[in-house]
Design a protein around this motif. Structure first.
Motif, mmCIF file in Angstrom:
data_model
loop_
_atom_site.group_PDB
_atom_site.id
_atom_site.type_symbol
_atom_site.label_atom_id
_atom_site.label_comp_id
_atom_site.label_asym_id
_atom_site.label_seq_id
_atom_site.Cartn_x
_atom_site.Cartn_y
_atom_site.Cartn_z
ATOM 1 N N LEU A 1 0.798 -1.225 0.000
ATOM 2 C CA LEU A 1 0.000 0.000 0.000
ATOM 3 C C LEU A 1 0.826 1.267 0.000
ATOM 4 C CD1 LEU A 1 -3.010 -0.459 2.474
ATOM 5 C CD2 LEU A 1 -3.027 -0.497 -0.020
ATOM 6 N N ARG A 2 1.826 1.345 0.883
ATOM 7 C CA ARG A 2 2.556 2.600 1.070
ATOM 8 C C ARG A 2 4.053 2.343 0.976
ATOM 9 N NH1 ARG A 2 1.340 5.899 6.454
ATOM 10 N NH2 ARG A 2 -0.726 5.982 5.481
ATOM 11 N N PRO A 3 4.772 3.050 0.119
ATOM 12 C CA PRO A 3 6.213 2.809 -0.065
ATOM 13 C C PRO A 3 6.996 2.951 1.239
ATOM 14 C CG PRO A 3 5.366 4.255 -1.777
ATOM 15 C CD PRO A 3 4.266 4.122 -0.773
ATOM 16 N N PRO A 4 8.133 2.261 1.331
ATOM 17 C CA PRO A 4 8.976 2.399 2.521
ATOM 18 C C PRO A 4 9.409 3.850 2.716
ATOM 19 C CG PRO A 4 10.119 1.199 0.762
ATOM 20 C CD PRO A 4 8.709 1.332 0.349
ATOM 21 N N THR A 5 9.167 4.358 3.901
ATOM 22 C CA THR A 5 9.450 5.762 4.203
ATOM 23 C C THR A 5 10.460 5.867 5.340
ATOM 24 O OG1 THR A 5 7.245 6.470 3.482
ATOM 25 C CG2 THR A 5 8.446 7.940 4.964
ATOM 26 N N VAL B 1 5.495 -2.808 8.758
ATOM 27 C CA VAL B 1 6.841 -3.356 8.895
ATOM 28 C C VAL B 1 7.804 -2.196 9.115
ATOM 29 C CG1 VAL B 1 8.722 -4.599 7.755
ATOM 30 C CG2 VAL B 1 6.361 -5.379 7.484
ATOM 31 N N ALA B 2 8.584 -2.270 10.205
ATOM 32 C CA ALA B 2 9.561 -1.221 10.509
ATOM 33 C C ALA B 2 10.956 -1.830 10.526
ATOM 34 C CB ALA B 2 9.255 -0.588 11.854
ATOM 35 N N LEU B 3 11.865 -1.227 9.767
ATOM 36 C CA LEU B 3 13.271 -1.629 9.745
ATOM 37 C C LEU B 3 14.046 -0.650 10.617
ATOM 38 C CD1 LEU B 3 15.770 -3.147 8.507
ATOM 39 C CD2 LEU B 3 15.721 -1.401 6.705
ATOM 40 N N ASN B 4 14.726 -1.165 11.648
ATOM 41 C CA ASN B 4 15.518 -0.318 12.546
ATOM 42 C C ASN B 4 16.945 -0.220 12.034
ATOM 43 O OD1 ASN B 4 13.569 0.270 14.716
ATOM 44 N ND2 ASN B 4 13.577 -1.954 14.988
ATOM 45 N N LEU B 5 17.497 1.005 12.042
ATOM 46 C CA LEU B 5 18.799 1.207 11.412
ATOM 47 C C LEU B 5 19.748 2.076 12.236
ATOM 48 C CD1 LEU B 5 17.875 1.565 7.648
ATOM 49 C CD2 LEU B 5 19.391 -0.135 8.660
ATOM 50 N N ILE C 1 13.843 -6.165 11.595
ATOM 51 C CA ILE C 1 12.523 -5.693 11.200
ATOM 52 C C ILE C 1 11.512 -6.090 12.266
ATOM 53 C CG2 ILE C 1 12.964 -5.661 8.721
ATOM 54 C CD1 ILE C 1 11.349 -8.252 8.485
ATOM 55 N N LEU C 2 10.569 -5.195 12.489
ATOM 56 C CA LEU C 2 9.474 -5.415 13.422
ATOM 57 C C LEU C 2 8.187 -5.470 12.609
ATOM 58 C CD1 LEU C 2 8.282 -5.508 16.313
ATOM 59 C CD2 LEU C 2 8.256 -3.000 16.254
ATOM 60 N N VAL C 3 7.476 -6.583 12.697
ATOM 61 C CA VAL C 3 6.234 -6.783 11.950
ATOM 62 C C VAL C 3 5.067 -6.663 12.920
ATOM 63 C CG1 VAL C 3 4.898 -8.364 10.517
ATOM 64 C CG2 VAL C 3 7.394 -8.286 10.291
ATOM 65 N N LEU C 4 4.130 -5.763 12.628
ATOM 66 C CA LEU C 4 2.988 -5.527 13.500
ATOM 67 C C LEU C 4 1.685 -5.776 12.751
ATOM 68 C CD1 LEU C 4 4.020 -2.157 15.210
ATOM 69 C CD2 LEU C 4 4.213 -4.460 16.159
ATOM 70 N N THR D 1 6.979 0.642 6.324
ATOM 71 C CA THR D 1 6.132 0.332 5.169
ATOM 72 C C THR D 1 4.808 -0.218 5.664
ATOM 73 O OG1 THR D 1 8.150 -0.310 3.997
ATOM 74 C CG2 THR D 1 6.065 -0.859 2.944
ATOM 75 N N ILE D 2 3.703 0.147 4.998
ATOM 76 C CA ILE D 2 2.384 -0.336 5.393
ATOM 77 C C ILE D 2 1.779 -1.170 4.269
ATOM 78 C CG2 ILE D 2 -0.001 0.384 5.867
ATOM 79 C CD1 ILE D 2 1.029 2.568 7.595
ATOM 80 N N TYR D 3 1.147 -2.275 4.679
ATOM 81 C CA TYR D 3 0.520 -3.214 3.760
ATOM 82 C C TYR D 3 -0.952 -3.337 4.094
ATOM 83 C CZ TYR D 3 5.412 -4.311 3.045
ATOM 84 O OH TYR D 3 6.755 -4.194 2.786
ATOM 85 N N GLY D 4 -1.762 -3.654 3.076
ATOM 86 C CA GLY D 4 -3.202 -3.765 3.269
ATOM 87 C C GLY D 4 -3.717 -5.156 2.990
#
Length: 207
Positions: free
Chosen positions: A88-92, A117-121, A173-176, A200-203
């Motif tokens: 749905l929404r590109p990685p930001t 999905v959040a990637l910690n960096l 990565i943290l998947v919620l 990034t958000i998925y639907g």
């Protein structure tokens, strides 16, 4: 999930976020303040990332970000969450400086939202640095004062006492799972460094 990318890829992506990407300030009342990667005028989440003057996009970093839009990642994420998801929404990219924070929220501005999905960096992050992700089941949601120029109605959330507090781990990565019954946010950054992440958000995929 730790060690998501190869070490050289994770390092290249961090350098890209820290030195090449231009950010814009986002503040929602006294509840949320952070820096979000800038995109073309009028776009918050779509369009190419804007580079700092004199900087060029790193192809390796762009390839890493593209992973989150790939078909194989969508298949893996669907199997992991038991939800048939679509992109749905590109990685930001986001940057939180000392004192910045993200209030508890459910990411359900659109009822089709299903997974975040959040990637910690940020390497070497410690518990005393703040910036932990809080995740919990919603027990209360109350209207909060909303400035006239704020694009959303602000709320203060309460979550159950057994909510989780997760310290950012570099290259993880943290998947919620998203839903109105869950909320998540980021505690104030207390250290002297910036906290980098990509979300990034998925639907729900259409049948």
């Amino acid at each position: 999930m730790e060690n998501f990318f190869r070490p050289d890829v994770a390092d290249a992506l961090l350098r890209f976020l820290a030195s090449a990407v231009e950010y814009e300030r986002v503040e929602y009342g006294d509840l949320t303040c952070l820096w979000r990667a800038r995109r073309p005028l009028g776009e918050e989440y779509f369009g190419p990332l804007v580079m700092r003057q004199g900087q060029e996009p790193d192809p390796l970093a762009l390839d890493a970000l593209a992973v989150f839009e790939s078909e194989w990642f969508l298949r893996w994420l669907s199997r992991l969450t038991c939800v048939d998801v679509c992109f749905l929404r590109p990685p930001t990219p986001y940057r939180l400086d000392p004192g910045d924070r993200i209030c508890l929220h459910d990411d359900m501005s659109d009822p089709t939202h299903a997974v975040s999905v959040a990637l910690n960096l940020t390497p070497g992050w410690r518990a005393g640095d703040g910036g932990e992700t809080r995740v919990g089941r919603v027990t209360g949601k109350f209207p909060a004062p909303t400035p006239a120029d704020c694009p959303i109605d602000l709320h203060r959330w309460e979550v159950a006492s057994d909510s989780q507090l997760l310290v950012p781990v570099f290259n993880s990565i943290l998947v919620l799972r998203l839903g109105y019954e869950f909320a998540h946010g980021v505690e104030p950054v207390a250290g002297d460094r910036s906290r980098y992440s990509v979300t990034t958000i998925y639907g729900h995929a259409l049948a």
